[in-house]
Design an enzyme around this catalytic site. Sequence first.
Site, PDB file in Angstrom:
ATOM      1  N   GLY A  29       0.877 -12.498   3.143  1.00 38.67           N
ATOM      2  CA  GLY A  29       1.143 -13.806   2.547  1.00 38.67           C
ATOM      3  C   GLY A  29       0.410 -14.026   1.237  1.00 38.67           C
ATOM      4  O   GLY A  29      -0.075 -13.074   0.626  1.00 38.67           O
ATOM      5  N   ALA A  30       0.322 -15.309   0.815  1.00 37.84           N
ATOM      6  CA  ALA A  30      -0.167 -15.664  -0.525  1.00 37.84           C
ATOM      7  C   ALA A  30       0.615 -14.836  -1.541  1.00 37.84           C
ATOM      8  O   ALA A  30       0.048 -14.101  -2.366  1.00 37.84           O
ATOM      9  CB  ALA A  30      -1.679 -15.456  -0.649  1.00 37.84           C
ATOM     10  N   HIS A  35       4.604  -8.720  -4.431  1.00 41.37           N
ATOM     11  CA  HIS A  35       5.313  -8.763  -3.147  1.00 41.37           C
ATOM     12  C   HIS A  35       6.813  -8.940  -3.372  1.00 41.37           C
ATOM     13  O   HIS A  35       7.633  -8.273  -2.733  1.00 41.37           O
ATOM     14  CB  HIS A  35       4.838  -9.945  -2.302  1.00 41.37           C
ATOM     15  CG  HIS A  35       3.384  -9.922  -1.934  1.00 41.37           C
ATOM     16  ND1 HIS A  35       2.473 -10.798  -2.469  1.00 41.37           N
ATOM     17  CD2 HIS A  35       2.683  -9.145  -1.060  1.00 41.37           C
ATOM     18  CE1 HIS A  35       1.273 -10.575  -1.941  1.00 41.37           C
ATOM     19  NE2 HIS A  35       1.370  -9.572  -1.082  1.00 41.37           N
ATOM     20  N   GLN A  59      -7.939  -5.578  10.482  1.00 41.19           N
ATOM     21  CA  GLN A  59      -8.189  -4.755   9.295  1.00 41.19           C
ATOM     22  C   GLN A  59      -9.271  -5.334   8.383  1.00 41.19           C
ATOM     23  O   GLN A  59      -9.561  -4.769   7.345  1.00 41.19           O
ATOM     24  CB  GLN A  59      -6.893  -4.523   8.508  1.00 41.19           C
ATOM     25  CG  GLN A  59      -6.385  -5.730   7.747  1.00 41.19           C
ATOM     26  CD  GLN A  59      -5.027  -5.453   7.130  1.00 41.19           C
ATOM     27  OE1 GLN A  59      -4.016  -5.323   7.822  1.00 41.19           O
ATOM     28  NE2 GLN A  59      -4.989  -5.330   5.817  1.00 41.19           N
ATOM     29  N   GLY A 145       3.474  -1.197  -1.554  1.00 41.90           N
ATOM     30  CA  GLY A 145       3.113  -1.163  -2.969  1.00 41.90           C
ATOM     31  C   GLY A 145       2.133  -0.041  -3.271  1.00 41.90           C
ATOM     32  O   GLY A 145       1.212   0.231  -2.495  1.00 41.90           O
ATOM     33  N   LEU A 182      -1.539  -7.515  -9.908  1.00 42.43           N
ATOM     34  CA  LEU A 182      -1.368  -8.731  -9.110  1.00 42.43           C
ATOM     35  C   LEU A 182      -1.960  -8.509  -7.728  1.00 42.43           C
ATOM     36  O   LEU A 182      -1.785  -7.453  -7.127  1.00 42.43           O
ATOM     37  CB  LEU A 182       0.114  -9.085  -8.981  1.00 42.43           C
ATOM     38  CG  LEU A 182       0.860  -9.484 -10.256  1.00 42.43           C
ATOM     39  CD1 LEU A 182       2.263  -9.949  -9.903  1.00 42.43           C
ATOM     40  CD2 LEU A 182       0.135 -10.576 -10.995  1.00 42.43           C
TER      41      LEU A 182
END
Length: 278
Positions: A29-30, A35, A59, A145, A182
């Site tokens: 999220g965020a 993303h 994690q 990513g 990012l």
Amino acid sequence: MRIIDNVLELQQELGACAAEKIGFVPTMGALHNGHLTLVRQAREQCDRVVVSIFVNPTQFNDPKDLECYPRQVSADCALLEGVGVDFVFVPSVEQIYPERDSRIFELGGVDAGMEGASRPGHFNGVAQVVSRLFDIVKPTVAYFGEKDFQQVAVIKAMVAQLSIDVKIVVVPIVREEDGLALSSRNVLLTAECRAAAPKIYQALRSAQKRVPQFSPLGLKAIITDMVEADGILKVIYFEAVDAATMQSVDSWSESDNIQGCIAVQAGAVRLIDNIKLK
Ligand code: AMP
């Protein structure tokens, strides 16, 4: 777009699309454009797109980091609606771990150095949550990513170890205009650290230009000097590693594919980045 917080409900929905190509993007999220780039690729390549938003406690080796991790599910869902996601999966910790997950993964050493060394247990937690999510979603393709370069190697090792039938697609790093990769954590940077943070990518770029004249160790010294020059950022590690095994190399002849990976402390925030060196 359906927002689902329950495993059985998601499985029922996905059971109805069993013959289709399911693309899956796991996130914490965020959400930002990094993303969304993964999600757009999934949208182009798959019939159904599932995005999970789950801040996985197993994690996080630092409880404070877990506590401070930014959470903004409603804003995330609005962004995901805009890029044509079919299902957003927002489970509770109990849904993902009905009982304590005590599995220890054998990841062939890709998890040992760098993030693995400086965040004990982190990659085992990543393998736990991603394997659990794969088991629930049963994706045809999953998107990750390149920003988390070592994580991709961990996921591939986990998939091989458990013989999971999924294609892993790796998406290049999306950056701010000033070069900062990012990250959901960027919002936690102080103004001073945010202003200094582009130094990380500048240093990686300048290191890239100095291959092969300088050795990996020579590059480390150059990068550390550049990043730490104004006394705001602190290099946690810089390593030139074989891009498949994640083992660090002492010379450029040791591998045909070498990645430079860095972690930097910026105040209370830990930032990572990487670049292809060979
Ligand atoms: P996270 O929410 O940080 O766990 O990230 C979810 C996925 O988005 C991971 O596969 C990340 O590697 C990927 N990701 C995060 N930031 C970026 C970025 N700047 N560029 C590309 N992918 C990213």
